[in-house]
Structure formats: structure tokens, C-alpha cells
Design a protein around this motif. Structure first.
Motif, mmCIF file in Angstrom:
data_model
loop_
_atom_site.group_PDB
_atom_site.id
_atom_site.type_symbol
_atom_site.label_atom_id
_atom_site.label_comp_id
_atom_site.label_asym_id
_atom_site.label_seq_id
_atom_site.Cartn_x
_atom_site.Cartn_y
_atom_site.Cartn_z
ATOM 1 N N PRO A 3 0.717 -1.420 -0.152
ATOM 2 C CA PRO A 3 -0.059 0.084 -0.128
ATOM 3 C C PRO A 3 0.833 1.421 -0.082
ATOM 4 O O PRO A 3 0.476 2.342 -0.438
ATOM 5 C CB PRO A 3 -0.733 -0.335 1.360
ATOM 6 C CG PRO A 3 -0.077 -1.068 2.311
ATOM 7 C CD PRO A 3 0.572 -2.091 1.244
ATOM 8 N N LEU A 6 1.107 3.710 -3.042
ATOM 9 C CA LEU A 6 -0.001 4.790 -3.216
ATOM 10 C C LEU A 6 0.572 6.254 -2.709
ATOM 11 O O LEU A 6 -0.110 7.039 -3.313
ATOM 12 C CB LEU A 6 -1.357 4.220 -2.621
ATOM 13 C CG LEU A 6 -1.802 2.873 -3.495
ATOM 14 C CD1 LEU A 6 -3.150 2.596 -2.779
ATOM 15 C CD2 LEU A 6 -2.141 3.229 -4.844
ATOM 16 N N THR A 7 1.506 6.115 -2.135
ATOM 17 C CA THR A 7 1.802 7.405 -1.672
ATOM 18 C C THR A 7 2.575 8.440 -2.803
ATOM 19 O O THR A 7 3.001 9.484 -2.320
ATOM 20 C CB THR A 7 2.728 7.322 -0.384
ATOM 21 O OG1 THR A 7 3.713 6.527 -0.440
ATOM 22 C CG2 THR A 7 1.944 6.618 0.834
ATOM 23 N N LYS A 9 2.113 9.690 -5.530
ATOM 24 C CA LYS A 9 1.228 10.074 -6.316
ATOM 25 C C LYS A 9 1.579 10.653 -7.789
ATOM 26 O O LYS A 9 0.949 10.409 -8.665
ATOM 27 C CB LYS A 9 0.573 11.416 -5.675
ATOM 28 C CG LYS A 9 0.126 11.306 -4.488
ATOM 29 C CD LYS A 9 -1.047 10.299 -4.503
ATOM 30 C CE LYS A 9 -1.842 10.207 -3.042
ATOM 31 N NZ LYS A 9 -2.805 8.889 -3.110
ATOM 32 N N PRO A 25 -4.993 -3.588 -5.526
ATOM 33 C CA PRO A 25 -6.436 -2.877 -5.209
ATOM 34 C C PRO A 25 -6.891 -1.784 -6.282
ATOM 35 O O PRO A 25 -6.255 -1.425 -7.023
ATOM 36 C CB PRO A 25 -5.877 -2.187 -3.927
ATOM 37 C CG PRO A 25 -4.600 -2.177 -4.209
ATOM 38 C CD PRO A 25 -4.065 -3.091 -5.079
ATOM 39 N N LYS A 26 -8.178 -1.678 -6.347
ATOM 40 C CA LYS A 26 -8.895 -0.738 -7.163
ATOM 41 C C LYS A 26 -8.037 0.899 -6.741
ATOM 42 O O LYS A 26 -8.116 1.661 -7.862
ATOM 43 C CB LYS A 26 -10.368 -0.439 -6.627
ATOM 44 C CG LYS A 26 -10.996 0.223 -7.796
ATOM 45 C CD LYS A 26 -12.627 0.233 -7.606
ATOM 46 C CE LYS A 26 -13.378 0.903 -8.309
ATOM 47 N NZ LYS A 26 -14.750 1.123 -8.275
ATOM 48 N N SER A 27 -7.568 1.002 -5.467
ATOM 49 C CA SER A 27 -7.025 2.306 -5.376
ATOM 50 C C SER A 27 -5.918 2.658 -6.181
ATOM 51 O O SER A 27 -5.163 3.540 -6.210
ATOM 52 C CB SER A 27 -6.712 2.345 -3.796
ATOM 53 O OG SER A 27 -5.955 1.320 -3.505
ATOM 54 N N GLN A 30 -5.303 5.891 -8.057
ATOM 55 C CA GLN A 30 -4.874 6.857 -7.505
ATOM 56 C C GLN A 30 -3.601 7.471 -8.361
ATOM 57 O O GLN A 30 -3.151 8.579 -7.898
ATOM 58 C CB GLN A 30 -4.680 6.783 -5.917
ATOM 59 C CG GLN A 30 -6.066 6.783 -5.146
ATOM 60 C CD GLN A 30 -5.462 6.300 -3.749
ATOM 61 O OE1 GLN A 30 -4.457 6.837 -3.217
ATOM 62 N NE2 GLN A 30 -6.531 5.729 -3.019
ATOM 63 N N LYS A 32 -2.515 8.437 -10.999
ATOM 64 C CA LYS A 32 -3.031 9.135 -12.223
ATOM 65 C C LYS A 32 -2.083 9.417 -13.243
ATOM 66 O O LYS A 32 -2.073 9.516 -14.517
ATOM 67 C CB LYS A 32 -4.022 10.184 -12.211
ATOM 68 C CG LYS A 32 -3.193 11.348 -11.375
ATOM 69 C CD LYS A 32 -4.574 12.359 -11.021
ATOM 70 C CE LYS A 32 -3.877 13.726 -10.352
ATOM 71 N NZ LYS A 32 -4.562 14.756 -10.051
ATOM 72 N N GLY A 50 -9.188 -1.329 -11.192
ATOM 73 C CA GLY A 50 -8.521 0.305 -10.989
ATOM 74 C C GLY A 50 -7.655 0.672 -12.221
ATOM 75 O O GLY A 50 -7.532 1.914 -12.374
#
Length: 105
Positions: A3, A6-7, A9, A25-27, A30, A32, A50
């Protein structure tokens, strides 16, 4: 899937080859700015939904996984779409998913 990823960005390239990742994960949506995603050699069975939201994605490598279906939404990724037909042989469109075949080597 770590996880902590995800930091980051503004991450553009993510290589997660051969990491025994079973679920993305779907996250992941994030991230982008992500342009390249390499998931080769992970025991994924379900396409990470995701990914269909990663509008800047140009390269997606899912060879040597157990993924057999890709959401039709993947066609909306126009930057990836240019190479989509070369990388994936879309054999049947079922509305929500397309079945695929490709070389696993």
C-alpha cells in the motif's frame, strides 16, 4: 500489493514483476500519472479494475499471470489502446469483459 506505493502520487513507472501479488487494489487508480505498469509473473487471476482508470497508461504487461478476461473499459485508455491490439488478442467481447489470449512467454 504494498500500500505504500500509493503514497507516490506522481509515479510514472511501476515494476512489480514476480512479487507473488495476488490482488491489485482498485485504489491503484490514485496513481493518475502512471504510464508503465509491469505485473508480469504474479499469480493474478482477476484483472485489476482500477487499471481501467489510469488514463495516462501507455504500457501494461500482464503476461505470465492467470488473467483470462479484461474489462471492456480498458478500451477507454486511448494511450494504451494504440498497442492494445498488438499485446492482447481480443477474441470475444461479452459487453463487460473481453476474453483474451496472448503469448505467456
Amino acid at each position: 500489493f504494498p500500500p505504500e506505493i500509493l503514497t507516490f502520487k506522481k509515479l510514472e513507472n511501476l515494476v512489480l514483476r514476480d512479487n507473488q501479488i495476488k490482488i491489485v487494489p482498485k485504489s491503484i487508480a490514485q496513481l493518475k500519472y502512471l504510464k508503465e505498469l509491469y505485473l508480469w509473473g504474479n499469480p493474478l487471476e482477476v484483472f485489476p479494475i482500477g487499471i481501467t482508470q489510469l488514463e495516462n497508461l501507455e504500457t501494461l504487461e500482464i503476461a505470465k499471470t492467470s488473467i483470462k478476461e479484461i474489462p471492456v473499459k480498458i478500451k477507454k485508455l486511448t494511450k494504451l489502446n494504440n498497442s492494445l491490439s498488438r499485446k492482447f488478442n481480443i477474441t470475444q467481447d461479452y459487453g463487460t469483459y473481453v476474453t483474451t489470449s496472448w503469448s505467456r512467454y
